[in-house]
Scaffold this active site. Structure first.
Site, mmCIF file in Angstrom:
data_model
loop_
_atom_site.group_PDB
_atom_site.id
_atom_site.type_symbol
_atom_site.label_atom_id
_atom_site.label_comp_id
_atom_site.label_asym_id
_atom_site.label_seq_id
_atom_site.Cartn_x
_atom_site.Cartn_y
_atom_site.Cartn_z
ATOM 1 N N GLU A 251 0.859 -1.187 0.000
ATOM 2 C CA GLU A 251 0.000 0.000 0.000
ATOM 3 C C GLU A 251 0.895 1.238 0.000
ATOM 4 O O GLU A 251 1.640 1.485 0.956
ATOM 5 C CB GLU A 251 -0.930 0.039 1.213
ATOM 6 C CG GLU A 251 -1.922 1.203 1.068
ATOM 7 C CD GLU A 251 -2.673 1.571 2.347
ATOM 8 O OE1 GLU A 251 -2.497 0.905 3.376
ATOM 9 O OE2 GLU A 251 -3.415 2.560 2.292
ATOM 10 N N ASP B 218 5.289 5.034 3.223
ATOM 11 C CA ASP B 218 4.937 6.458 3.298
ATOM 12 C C ASP B 218 6.232 7.261 3.489
ATOM 13 O O ASP B 218 7.305 6.680 3.688
ATOM 14 C CB ASP B 218 3.927 6.743 4.420
ATOM 15 C CG ASP B 218 2.999 7.901 4.047
ATOM 16 O OD1 ASP B 218 1.768 7.731 3.968
ATOM 17 O OD2 ASP B 218 3.525 9.026 3.825
ATOM 18 N N ASP C 164 -2.059 12.125 -3.184
ATOM 19 C CA ASP C 164 -2.147 13.587 -3.238
ATOM 20 C C ASP C 164 -2.577 13.978 -4.649
ATOM 21 O O ASP C 164 -1.923 13.594 -5.628
ATOM 22 C CB ASP C 164 -0.792 14.206 -2.886
ATOM 23 C CG ASP C 164 -0.382 13.868 -1.455
ATOM 24 O OD1 ASP C 164 -1.282 13.739 -0.596
ATOM 25 O OD2 ASP C 164 0.819 13.710 -1.187
ATOM 26 N N LYS D 284 -4.165 21.303 -9.742
ATOM 27 C CA LYS D 284 -4.016 22.278 -10.829
ATOM 28 C C LYS D 284 -3.290 21.649 -12.013
ATOM 29 O O LYS D 284 -2.421 20.802 -11.821
ATOM 30 C CB LYS D 284 -3.253 23.505 -10.335
ATOM 31 C CG LYS D 284 -4.013 24.273 -9.276
ATOM 32 C CD LYS D 284 -3.230 25.481 -8.817
ATOM 33 C CE LYS D 284 -3.994 26.146 -7.677
ATOM 34 N NZ LYS D 284 -3.140 26.979 -6.854
ATOM 35 N N ASP E 174 -10.765 10.499 -4.915
ATOM 36 C CA ASP E 174 -11.925 11.398 -4.965
ATOM 37 C C ASP E 174 -11.754 12.399 -6.110
ATOM 38 O O ASP E 174 -12.662 13.163 -6.396
ATOM 39 C CB ASP E 174 -12.056 12.174 -3.650
ATOM 40 C CG ASP E 174 -10.828 13.033 -3.410
ATOM 41 O OD1 ASP E 174 -9.719 12.485 -3.422
ATOM 42 O OD2 ASP E 174 -10.982 14.255 -3.242
HETATM 43 C C1 LIG Z 1 -3.950 12.056 0.857
HETATM 44 S S1 LIG Z 1 -3.017 10.978 1.859
HETATM 45 C C2 LIG Z 1 -3.994 9.459 1.762
HETATM 46 C C3 LIG Z 1 -3.693 8.524 2.899
HETATM 47 C C4 LIG Z 1 -4.402 7.160 2.861
HETATM 48 N N1 LIG Z 1 -4.021 6.397 1.673
HETATM 49 C C5 LIG Z 1 -5.883 7.306 2.918
HETATM 50 O O1 LIG Z 1 -6.542 7.083 1.890
HETATM 51 O O2 LIG Z 1 -6.414 7.605 3.988
HETATM 52 C C6 LIG Z 1 -1.636 10.600 0.797
HETATM 53 C C7 LIG Z 1 -0.504 9.870 1.504
HETATM 54 O O3 LIG Z 1 0.507 9.571 0.541
HETATM 55 C C8 LIG Z 1 1.785 9.825 1.110
HETATM 56 N N2 LIG Z 1 2.716 10.065 -0.003
HETATM 57 C C9 LIG Z 1 2.790 11.154 -0.795
HETATM 58 N N3 LIG Z 1 3.757 11.010 -1.713
HETATM 59 C C10 LIG Z 1 4.307 9.775 -1.519
HETATM 60 C C11 LIG Z 1 5.358 9.047 -2.147
HETATM 61 N N4 LIG Z 1 6.034 9.577 -3.177
HETATM 62 N N5 LIG Z 1 5.648 7.823 -1.689
HETATM 63 C C12 LIG Z 1 4.970 7.296 -0.635
HETATM 64 N N6 LIG Z 1 3.965 7.935 0.000
HETATM 65 C C13 LIG Z 1 3.636 9.168 -0.428
HETATM 66 C C14 LIG Z 1 1.539 11.025 2.004
HETATM 67 O O4 LIG Z 1 2.545 11.187 2.987
HETATM 68 C C15 LIG Z 1 0.167 10.682 2.599
HETATM 69 O O5 LIG Z 1 0.270 9.904 3.766
#
Ligand SMILES: C[S@@+](CC[C@H](N)C(=O)[O-])C[C@H]1O[C@@H](n2cnc3c(N)ncnc32)[C@H](O)[C@@H]1O
Length: 238
Positions: free
Chosen positions: A60, A85, A134, A138, A171
């Protein structure tokens, strides 16, 4: 850009944490030696860090504080689950829970997902989940998105040719449409509706962000994709 997990990597090699980077999670990370791995440790121990490395591996990406890693691991004891993460706080909180529950089939890596994925042997991955990445909404930010054609080219190489899957939830309609278009061009198959891969216990595996969006009645796009393999493409149509 600083590499995720670099400070703890250095501390494990005996360097003191620089004061200006003081972060309680950085120190706590050292307590989870065989649960929370740095990118370098993952590179060395990717085939030996789990108690039973013959189990299928589910990754994941963006596992946040580990809610889904724990759910996957608890309900699918015949699988190995790896959460990835990039922040100390999130990975440490996930590792803390894994330790307190004594789970042997769950691990966390602090690393950029692209680097951790690149370390895997070809064909060794049973499934990869990316839930609510994320969105970089934009147009000029799209280049920052994790899920782009190059990512899928690497992923195809790493997925097990017999049923390896990519499970995606978002989303963001724009992100979803971009991923869908990319994977259609790459000729991956797509499962619609409330997709959930075969082989895992049929729970919803609702994520933290998913619960927030459901609470706000926002639309959510859920898909499971699989790369087409040469022998599948060549098989005669009935
Ligand atoms: C918007 S959150 C969603 C968290 C979780 N998957 C959820 O649906 O509740 C996005 C997560 O991706 C992690 N993340 C962002 N860029 C990443 C990368 N290049 N490699 C691993 N994790 C990353 C962020 O730190 C964050 O915890």
């Amino acid at each position: 850009m600083r590499q995720a997990g670099m400070l703890v990597e250095r501390m494990k090699k005996g360097e003191a944490a620089p004061d200006k980077h003081f972060n309680p999670y950085l120190h706590e990370a050292l307590e989870y030696q065989n649960i929370l791995l740095t990118g370098g440790e993952w590179a060395e121990r990717k085939t030996s860090c789990f108690a039973d490395s013959s189990k299928p591996l589910l990754i994941e990406v963006g596992c946040y504080m580990g809610k889904n890693v724990l759910e996957f691991a608890e309900h699918n004891p015949e699988w190995n689950i790896l959460g990835i993460d990039i922040t100390y706080k999130r990975t440490v909180k996930a590792a803390r829970k894994i330790k307190s529950l004594g789970m042997e089939n769950a691990k966390i890596v602090i690393s950029d997902a692209r680097q951790a994925l690149a370390e895997l042997p070809a064909g060794s991955l049973a499934g990869l989940c990316v839930f609510f990445p994320d969105p970089w909404p934009k147009k000029k930010q799209r280049k920052n998105r994790l899920l782009q054609e190059h990512f899928f080219e690497i992923l195809k190489e790493k997925l097990n040719p017999n049923g390896g899957f990519f499970w995606f939830k978002t989303d963001s309609e724009d992100y979803f449409l971009c991923v869908q278009e990319t994977l259609r061009q790459l000729k991956w198959s797509e499962s619609e509706s409330d997709a959930r891969p075969n082989g895992l216990e049929p729970l919803p595996y609702t994520t933290v962000f998913e619960a927030l969006f459901i609470g706000k009645n926002l639309p959510i796009y859920r898909r499971v994709y699989q790369p087409q393999r040469a022998n599948v493409e060549e098989s005669p149509q009935r």
